[in-house]
Design a protein around this motif. Sequence first.
Motif, PDB file in Angstrom:
ATOM      1  N   THR A 195       0.828  -1.198   0.000  1.00  8.25           N
ATOM      2  CA  THR A 195       0.000   0.000   0.000  1.00  8.25           C
ATOM      3  C   THR A 195       0.866   1.254   0.000  1.00  8.25           C
ATOM      4  O   THR A 195       1.748   1.420   0.839  1.00  8.25           O
ATOM      5  N   GLY A 196       0.620   2.128  -0.984  1.00  9.52           N
ATOM      6  CA  GLY A 196       1.328   3.401  -1.063  1.00  9.52           C
ATOM      7  C   GLY A 196       2.695   3.347  -1.698  1.00  9.52           C
ATOM      8  O   GLY A 196       3.390   4.370  -1.765  1.00  9.52           O
ATOM      9  N   ALA A 212       2.700  -4.641 -13.634  1.00  7.51           N
ATOM     10  CA  ALA A 212       2.077  -3.348 -13.352  1.00  7.51           C
ATOM     11  C   ALA A 212       0.662  -3.540 -12.820  1.00  7.51           C
ATOM     12  O   ALA A 212       0.244  -2.888 -11.845  1.00  7.51           O
ATOM     13  N   THR A 213      -0.093  -4.452 -13.436  1.00  8.00           N
ATOM     14  CA  THR A 213      -1.439  -4.771 -12.947  1.00  8.00           C
ATOM     15  C   THR A 213      -1.381  -5.292 -11.525  1.00  8.00           C
ATOM     16  O   THR A 213      -2.191  -4.916 -10.664  1.00  8.00           O
ATOM     17  N   LEU A 218      -1.836  -4.836  -5.468  1.00  5.69           N
ATOM     18  CA  LEU A 218      -1.180  -4.866  -4.155  1.00  5.69           C
ATOM     19  C   LEU A 218      -1.217  -3.519  -3.439  1.00  5.69           C
ATOM     20  O   LEU A 218      -0.736  -3.409  -2.314  1.00  5.69           O
ATOM     21  N   GLY A 219      -1.756  -2.495  -4.097  1.00  5.67           N
ATOM     22  CA  GLY A 219      -1.946  -1.218  -3.423  1.00  5.67           C
ATOM     23  C   GLY A 219      -0.948  -0.141  -3.745  1.00  5.67           C
ATOM     24  O   GLY A 219      -0.879   0.876  -3.030  1.00  5.67           O
ATOM     25  N   ALA A 220      -0.163  -0.280  -4.793  1.00  6.36           N
ATOM     26  CA  ALA A 220       0.830   0.739  -5.135  1.00  6.36           C
ATOM     27  C   ALA A 220       0.162   2.083  -5.406  1.00  6.36           C
ATOM     28  O   ALA A 220      -0.940   2.153  -5.955  1.00  6.36           O
ATOM     29  N   ALA A 221       0.862   3.145  -5.019  1.00  3.85           N
ATOM     30  CA  ALA A 221       0.363   4.497  -5.267  1.00  3.85           C
ATOM     31  C   ALA A 221       0.701   4.965  -6.676  1.00  3.85           C
ATOM     32  O   ALA A 221      -0.127   5.593  -7.344  1.00  3.85           O
ATOM     33  N   VAL A 222       1.917   4.672  -7.125  1.00  2.00           N
ATOM     34  CA  VAL A 222       2.373   5.074  -8.454  1.00  2.00           C
ATOM     35  C   VAL A 222       3.120   3.901  -9.079  1.00  2.00           C
ATOM     36  O   VAL A 222       4.008   3.323  -8.448  1.00  2.00           O
ATOM     37  N   ASP A 362     -14.097 -10.235 -10.395  1.00  2.00           N
ATOM     38  CA  ASP A 362     -14.004  -8.912 -11.033  1.00  2.00           C
ATOM     39  C   ASP A 362     -13.143  -7.906 -10.276  1.00  2.00           C
ATOM     40  O   ASP A 362     -13.395  -6.709 -10.315  1.00  2.00           O
ATOM     41  N   ARG A 363     -12.091  -8.412  -9.643  1.00  2.00           N
ATOM     42  CA  ARG A 363     -11.152  -7.503  -8.980  1.00  2.00           C
ATOM     43  C   ARG A 363     -10.030  -7.069  -9.908  1.00  2.00           C
ATOM     44  O   ARG A 363      -9.276  -6.145  -9.585  1.00  2.00           O
TER      45      ARG A 363
END
Length: 406
Positions: A195-196, A212-213, A218-222, A362-363
Amino acid sequence: MPGNKAVAYLAPGRVEVQDTDYPEFQLKDGPGVHPANVGRKVRHGAIVKTIATNICGSDQHMVRGRTTAPPGLILGHEITGEVVETGPDVEFTKAGDLVSVPFNISCGRCRNCKEGKTGICENVNPDRPGSAYGYVDMGGWVGGQAEYVLVPYADWNLLKFPDRDQAMEKILDLAMLADIFPTGYHGCVTAGVGTGSTVYIAGAGPVGLAAATSAFLLGAAVVIVGDLNEDRLAQARRFGCETADVSKGEPKDQIEQILGVPEVDCAVDAVGFEARGHGAEAGVERPATVLNSLMDLTRAGGAIGIPGLYVTGDPGAADEAAKQGSLSLRLGLGWAKSHAFFTGQCPVMRYNRQLMMAILHDRVRIAEAVNATPIPLTEAPQGYADFDQGAARKYVLDPHGLLGSA
């Protein structure tokens, strides 16, 4: 008994769809089959009717002549299909089951398998731990770019989809579970994406786009994806990635323009041993470029996931050292920054069930992210040629015409 057709590697730049043997529950001699595996009985196996089988960048390395793959090798390790027959020792897998086949072949019995390290099973390849379908130096298990394929240790290896109709509605997404989706996810998990996080992914081919998907999942910010191919970078931007065109210079400088700082928390190498240089050297093969740049742009204490393929034998390498898999790495830089490095085959079974559930509910839309494109088995040679020219697509072979309008 039905016939069988399969995609065979003939010579650098040449593949052909050939008539071949229908699978049996015993390994036969043939191109790439290890002598110690010839005659091996596979009473624990299943014969799978292939519904979808993908062209992979790893296959492309062989077809370019960048490995020691022998002529006649039947290709293909990304397999999704229907069980049509089981061996006498198979207890739980049944004919009619719709399944995903992990590209790692593993026995489920050895120390590594019991520890979840299915990419380095000790019992399926006489040369060294680890095996895969249709791949050079992997024991000679026949590939699955075919109408039918034999899967050993079926009760252990096969992932059954819980509902056939639901699975067929999402079959292009589920076809990515055999390799690239878990592989990209593994690259991100081992790089510490959470996350973040800010994440840089080297390579906008199918594995890079799958990574990238996964980073977003997994919660990446960028998520920043770097490549030399503008069409593939455009594909990354379609689902929210920032991009770095490394033909214009070092990714570190472009990362600073995006983030305000020239480093990221986590990095993933989805390129491997055929890397090209950056900037003025963009057209020149520089096999250590990606790894060295990732050490430069990853923060101190960060980790680098390396799902990109590296080999021990590369007859087409740019120099003698690289022909043996030796690269000029700035290991001192990585050591000084206390980086962690994670290499090797993704252990697909560690992730594929969870990723299946994310698809079915559908996640995630992985087929859209990698631009999955079905083509008939007969068009495999053209698919290989187009992919080699940098097509921003993930080609999915459809041996029986079952993908419909997927």
